[in-house]
Design a protein around this motif. Sequence first.
Motif, PDB file in Angstrom:
ATOM      1  N   CYS A  31      36.331  37.700 -22.390  1.00  0.00           N
ATOM      2  CA  CYS A  31      36.984  36.727 -21.513  1.00  0.00           C
ATOM      3  C   CYS A  31      37.935  37.448 -20.564  1.00  0.00           C
ATOM      4  CB  CYS A  31      37.776  35.720 -22.343  1.00  0.00           C
ATOM      5  SG  CYS A  31      36.763  34.781 -23.508  1.00  0.00           S
ATOM      6  N   SER A  35      42.541  34.093 -20.634  1.00  0.00           N
ATOM      7  CA  SER A  35      41.573  33.305 -21.402  1.00  0.00           C
ATOM      8  C   SER A  35      41.539  33.781 -22.844  1.00  0.00           C
ATOM      9  CB  SER A  35      40.169  33.440 -20.811  1.00  0.00           C
ATOM     10  OG  SER A  35      40.137  32.958 -19.504  1.00  0.00           O
ATOM     11  N   CYS A  46      34.914  31.018 -23.647  1.00  0.00           N
ATOM     12  CA  CYS A  46      36.255  31.361 -23.171  1.00  0.00           C
ATOM     13  C   CYS A  46      36.987  30.074 -22.838  1.00  0.00           C
ATOM     14  CB  CYS A  46      36.165  32.245 -21.930  1.00  0.00           C
ATOM     15  SG  CYS A  46      35.381  33.840 -22.245  1.00  0.00           S
ATOM     16  N   THR A  47      38.265  30.007 -23.218  1.00  0.00           N
ATOM     17  CA  THR A  47      39.065  28.827 -22.934  1.00  0.00           C
ATOM     18  C   THR A  47      40.389  29.236 -22.295  1.00  0.00           C
ATOM     19  OG1 THR A  47      40.231  28.782 -25.054  1.00  0.00           O
ATOM     20  CG2 THR A  47      38.112  27.635 -24.958  1.00  0.00           C
ATOM     21  N   THR A  48      40.996  28.295 -21.603  1.00  0.00           N
ATOM     22  CA  THR A  48      42.336  28.475 -21.054  1.00  0.00           C
ATOM     23  C   THR A  48      43.197  27.313 -21.520  1.00  0.00           C
ATOM     24  OG1 THR A  48      41.671  27.333 -19.026  1.00  0.00           O
ATOM     25  CG2 THR A  48      41.589  29.732 -18.990  1.00  0.00           C
TER      26      THR A  48
END
Length: 84
Positions: A31, A35, A46-48
């Motif tokens: 990521c 992220s 992938c995250t935010t």
Amino acid sequence: MQLLSLCFEIQCLSVIAERCDDTDDCSATTCGGGSTLHCIGHTCTCTTAASGDGACTMANDCHGRCDHGRQHHCIDGRCRCTHF
């Protein structure tokens, strides 16, 4: 034509997406800055951080906190937005 292009992109993502049962299974997915890597729906993702205070107990608590139509999730008590 745009619909055909979108379908092709979705197919490519489904073929190249790394599968997982747990975040520790994600070895090939990386990521970008800001992220965090999570295993969501058996796919390394992938995250935010979502907007707002971020606190949640379930995904519905995060509704409307992700921009650009990204999916929202409640992970470890914090709202997160998925992106590829």
